[in-house]
Write an enzyme that holds these catalytic residues in place. Structure first.
Site, short mmCIF file in Angstrom:
data_model
loop_
_atom_site.label_atom_id
_atom_site.label_comp_id
_atom_site.label_asym_id
_atom_site.label_seq_id
_atom_site.Cartn_x
_atom_site.Cartn_y
_atom_site.Cartn_z
N ARG A 1 0.80 -1.23 0.00
CA ARG A 1 0.00 0.00 0.00
C ARG A 1 0.83 1.28 0.00
O ARG A 1 0.41 2.31 0.52
CB ARG A 1 -0.97 0.02 1.18
CG ARG A 1 -1.94 -1.16 1.15
CD ARG A 1 -3.12 -0.97 2.07
NE ARG A 1 -3.90 -2.19 2.12
CZ ARG A 1 -3.74 -3.13 3.06
NH1 ARG A 1 -2.88 -2.95 4.03
NH2 ARG A 1 -4.47 -4.22 3.01
N LYS B 1 2.54 11.58 -10.71
CA LYS B 1 1.69 10.80 -11.62
C LYS B 1 2.43 9.53 -11.99
O LYS B 1 3.53 9.58 -12.54
CB LYS B 1 1.36 11.59 -12.88
CG LYS B 1 0.27 12.62 -12.68
CD LYS B 1 -0.24 13.12 -14.03
CE LYS B 1 -1.37 14.12 -13.87
NZ LYS B 1 -1.86 14.60 -15.17
N GLU C 1 8.18 19.81 -24.04
CA GLU C 1 7.62 20.10 -22.73
C GLU C 1 8.21 21.39 -22.15
O GLU C 1 7.54 22.13 -21.45
CB GLU C 1 7.86 18.93 -21.75
CG GLU C 1 7.19 17.60 -22.14
CD GLU C 1 5.68 17.54 -21.86
OE1 GLU C 1 5.11 18.51 -21.30
OE2 GLU C 1 5.06 16.51 -22.21
N LYS D 1 6.90 23.27 -12.81
CA LYS D 1 6.16 22.05 -12.46
C LYS D 1 5.96 21.96 -10.96
O LYS D 1 4.87 21.61 -10.47
CB LYS D 1 6.93 20.82 -12.97
CG LYS D 1 6.27 19.49 -12.66
CD LYS D 1 5.38 19.00 -13.77
CE LYS D 1 4.59 17.78 -13.38
NZ LYS D 1 4.60 16.73 -14.40
N GLU E 1 -4.74 17.34 -9.51
CA GLU E 1 -5.31 17.83 -10.77
C GLU E 1 -6.80 18.08 -10.67
O GLU E 1 -7.60 17.53 -11.43
CB GLU E 1 -4.99 16.85 -11.91
CG GLU E 1 -5.28 17.47 -13.27
CD GLU E 1 -4.63 16.69 -14.41
OE1 GLU E 1 -3.48 16.28 -14.28
OE2 GLU E 1 -5.29 16.53 -15.45
N ARG F 1 -3.56 22.42 -12.03
CA ARG F 1 -2.65 21.47 -12.67
C ARG F 1 -3.04 21.16 -14.10
O ARG F 1 -2.20 20.73 -14.91
CB ARG F 1 -2.58 20.18 -11.82
CG ARG F 1 -1.50 19.23 -12.29
CD ARG F 1 -1.16 18.17 -11.25
NE ARG F 1 -0.21 17.23 -11.80
CZ ARG F 1 0.50 16.36 -11.08
NH1 ARG F 1 0.34 16.31 -9.78
NH2 ARG F 1 1.35 15.54 -11.65
N ASN G 1 -1.49 20.34 -19.12
CA ASN G 1 -1.92 19.58 -20.29
C ASN G 1 -1.91 20.42 -21.57
O ASN G 1 -2.41 19.97 -22.59
CB ASN G 1 -3.32 18.99 -20.06
CG ASN G 1 -3.31 17.98 -18.94
OD1 ASN G 1 -2.34 17.25 -18.77
ND2 ASN G 1 -4.37 17.96 -18.14
N HIS H 1 -1.54 18.87 -24.97
CA HIS H 1 -1.70 17.42 -24.79
C HIS H 1 -3.02 16.88 -25.33
O HIS H 1 -3.15 15.68 -25.53
CB HIS H 1 -1.57 17.05 -23.31
CG HIS H 1 -0.14 17.08 -22.83
ND1 HIS H 1 0.64 18.22 -22.86
CD2 HIS H 1 0.66 16.10 -22.31
CE1 HIS H 1 1.85 17.95 -22.36
NE2 HIS H 1 1.89 16.68 -22.02
N HIS I 1 -2.20 13.92 -27.56
CA HIS I 1 -2.52 12.53 -27.24
C HIS I 1 -3.25 11.85 -28.39
O HIS I 1 -3.00 10.69 -28.69
CB HIS I 1 -3.40 12.46 -25.98
CG HIS I 1 -2.61 12.55 -24.71
ND1 HIS I 1 -3.15 13.04 -23.54
CD2 HIS I 1 -1.34 12.22 -24.42
CE1 HIS I 1 -2.23 13.00 -22.59
NE2 HIS I 1 -1.12 12.51 -23.09
N HIS J 1 5.87 11.14 -27.60
CA HIS J 1 5.03 12.01 -26.79
C HIS J 1 5.36 13.48 -26.99
O HIS J 1 4.48 14.32 -27.19
CB HIS J 1 5.15 11.62 -25.31
CG HIS J 1 4.34 12.49 -24.40
ND1 HIS J 1 2.96 12.49 -24.42
CD2 HIS J 1 4.69 13.40 -23.46
CE1 HIS J 1 2.51 13.36 -23.51
NE2 HIS J 1 3.54 13.92 -22.92
#
Lengths: 379, 379
Positions: free
Chosen positions: B135, B157, B199, B243, B253, B257, B261, B264, B268, B281
């Protein structure tokens, strides 16, 4: 300590809040609660999106699937279901993939909700699948076993088994809501009821003396039908309250929460050494509490008299108090070393000081454990 | 906004803190940082246990495995390694099981640590394996690609791909420490360097005008060898700072946040529609920023002139600014509907208002998107 006014009239609806700073949530307890779950889910504070995936097993879904799905749909949600085979041996990463496939199929979004309708296995798996879909979506726990109601549905521990160890894979993921309907216990097999009672006795010893004494006053506790509605209500509400308070103070088990492992150190070893087939989790905890109690007496922490009272209560639930005959006693101590809670190689025990009060120690040596195990060996 | 004193002498060691209320952590940036990682891990505030599992891929481990393992061992830790095949197609639940098997083999405890030594794929997988073992155990990110340094190693993430979608399975799990050694970029393939620059340009447009202007002032940006040490330092520190600030304000997010994106949404879709084989990417983000910029101009949010400045900077990195010829343009808009960030069925776009400032909207209709896509079609 639990509030003393927590012993309400039988059948009254109860709400207990798990007061986590970031994500507090309610445990709703009421007869007939399944039929009104949709209304509860409409609460705007929960901010639930439109899509709901109900996860269950065939037995539970046959009994309660229709009522739950209908109640959620009637409240305006769009519902799919995912039915997984019943049993601990399906609590695997492969089952999580099945839930994720259903989530993909339904295009669950970040605001969507999974509903875990079942016992501890369904609850743990659904919680983990929700924790790991889109980095965490909502989950509502609807426990249908006594053990899940008083223990596993509350507190956010989720996960599956690794082939070599139980619950090694998992995450903390708190539910948005826990919905308990005590009437569903009528379809619970007697052995499962007794397994749940082991965790209830645990709360009596590690937290709530009043709960312990309520159970002591009962004539029989081995089957649901001998338990009055008032006592059942006390059992569920006091247990949930104990769990809620402890979890709220220590969400990630860095301190106080460890007391919830009372009976679990030896208990887990017994479950594991019998291949999870002979002894179920509650039975393991029952044997583990007897062992921990005897160790506490041996170490001078606990009185012989209170330890006997505990053991009598465990026997009253027709829970085993001796090690299964098939266990090789010399294998128990080495097995303890593989416990998830080992810290820096030292096994940690929760031991009673008096009924309602326990403490944690890593000072229990094999020399203390071994004679207790001999004493608990089946005749 | 980034502090204006964040443009230090080249090669000076930098520490940036991600100021999360529950679990703040440092990003350490310095040439030669790999060789001193063991010392950094001895910091008593990190409370790291003795056992460490280094996860990497064969290429990276060949270059940097020995130095990292030796540094951690010299600091008194016990180290094993788990080497996974390189590439996005191995970013699967099966790879997580391999890391978990290595964790079981080594009997990692709750205080143990996984070290992710590699690019974004290794970082995402190791983070997720750490998030879901017992966990949640410690993870330290040691990014070796520019993209991982400025983006994926920071912010928690983690995850793997579902056969039908990228990063659908995952969790938020913050690292204990991020260790960046810019000298390792010398072994990074040029195409990977450019992907990371996409980025970096993103941070220039969505957050940090000064960073944007520093890059505008450079003659060439298409290969590392044309970038001065001072500019590389500015690129890494400003990006990490951007960041860090955004993540600290919105860990999960739910608001700010989302601006990360930028580029993106279309990006994507382009990656996905080309089967993750034609466009990587960073290249997808480059195309996505051009598309988002044009949409912003079309909607009157952004000036033509600033949009052109962005597009020139993207071209200066030799990043693609047009849709790959093999893409069926009519498939793009339907593909957007499957985006992870869709809310109540509405696609969300991050659009620039000026260099350094963006906003989020769900008001971009297919009628606005389609002509922009036509305009970006390969000649």
């Amino acid at each position: 300590m639990p509030a003393s006014n927590l012993n309400p009239a039988a059948n009254a609806a109860q709400t207990i809040t798990v007061e986590l700073p970031q994500n507090p949530y309610n445990i709703s307890i009421a007869n007939g609660n399944l039929a009104t779950i949709g209304t509860a889910m409409q609460n705007p504070q929960l901010k639930l999106g439109r899509k709901v995936l109900v996860v269950s097993n065939p037995t539970i879904f046959k009994h309660y699937g229709q009522i739950v799905v209908a109640a959620i749909e009637a409240a305006g949600f769009s519902v799919n279901s995912c039915i997984l085979p019943a049993g601990e041996r399906y609590k695997t990463p492969a089952s999580i993939q099945k839930i994720h496939d259903a989530a993909l199929e339904m295009r669950l979004e970040r605001s969507s909700t999974m509903v875990a309708l079942g016992g501890g296995v369904i609850g743990d798996m659904t919680g983990f699948a929700a924790a790991t879909w889109l980095r965490g979506i909502n989950v509502i726990q609807v426990p249908t076993s006594l053990l899940a109601m008083v223990d596993s549905s509350i507190g956010g521990k989720t996960g599956v088994n690794h082939p070599k160890g139980k619950n090694l894979i998992g995450a903390f993921h708190q539910p948005k809501l826990v919905v308990i309907d005590p009437t569903v216990l009528k379809t619970l097999p007697a052995r499962e009821f007794r397994a749940g009672m082991a965790e209830v006795i645990k709360y009596g010893v590690n937290w709530d003396k009043a709960l312990f004494e309520h159970m002591e006053a009962a004539k029989r506790l081995d089957q649901l039908r001998y338990v009055s509605e008032a006592l059942l209500n006390t059992i569920i509400t006091h247990s949930c309250q104990a769990k809620a308070v402890v979890v709220a103070k220590d969400e990630k088990e860095s301190g106080l929460r460890e007391i919830l492992n009372y009976g679990h150190t030896i208990g887990h070893a017994v479950e594991s050494l019998t291949g999870y087939r002979v002894v179920n989790h509650g039975e393991g905890v029952g044997i583990g509490m007897v062992a921990a109690g005897e160790i506490a007496v041996e170490m001078g922490w606990w009185s012989r008299e209170e330890c006997d009272r505990q053991n009598i209560l465990i026997e009253k639930c027709h829970l085993p108090t001796r090690l299964p005959a098939i266990i090789d006693i010399s294998a128990v101590v080495p097995k303890l070393q593989t416990d998830k809670k080992v810290k820096a190689g030292k096994v940690r025990f929760v031991l009673p000081k008096q009924i309602g009060t326990v403490a944690v120690t890593d000072q229990v040596t094999p020399e203390i454990i071994q004679p207790v195990l001999q004493q608990l060996a089946s005749a």
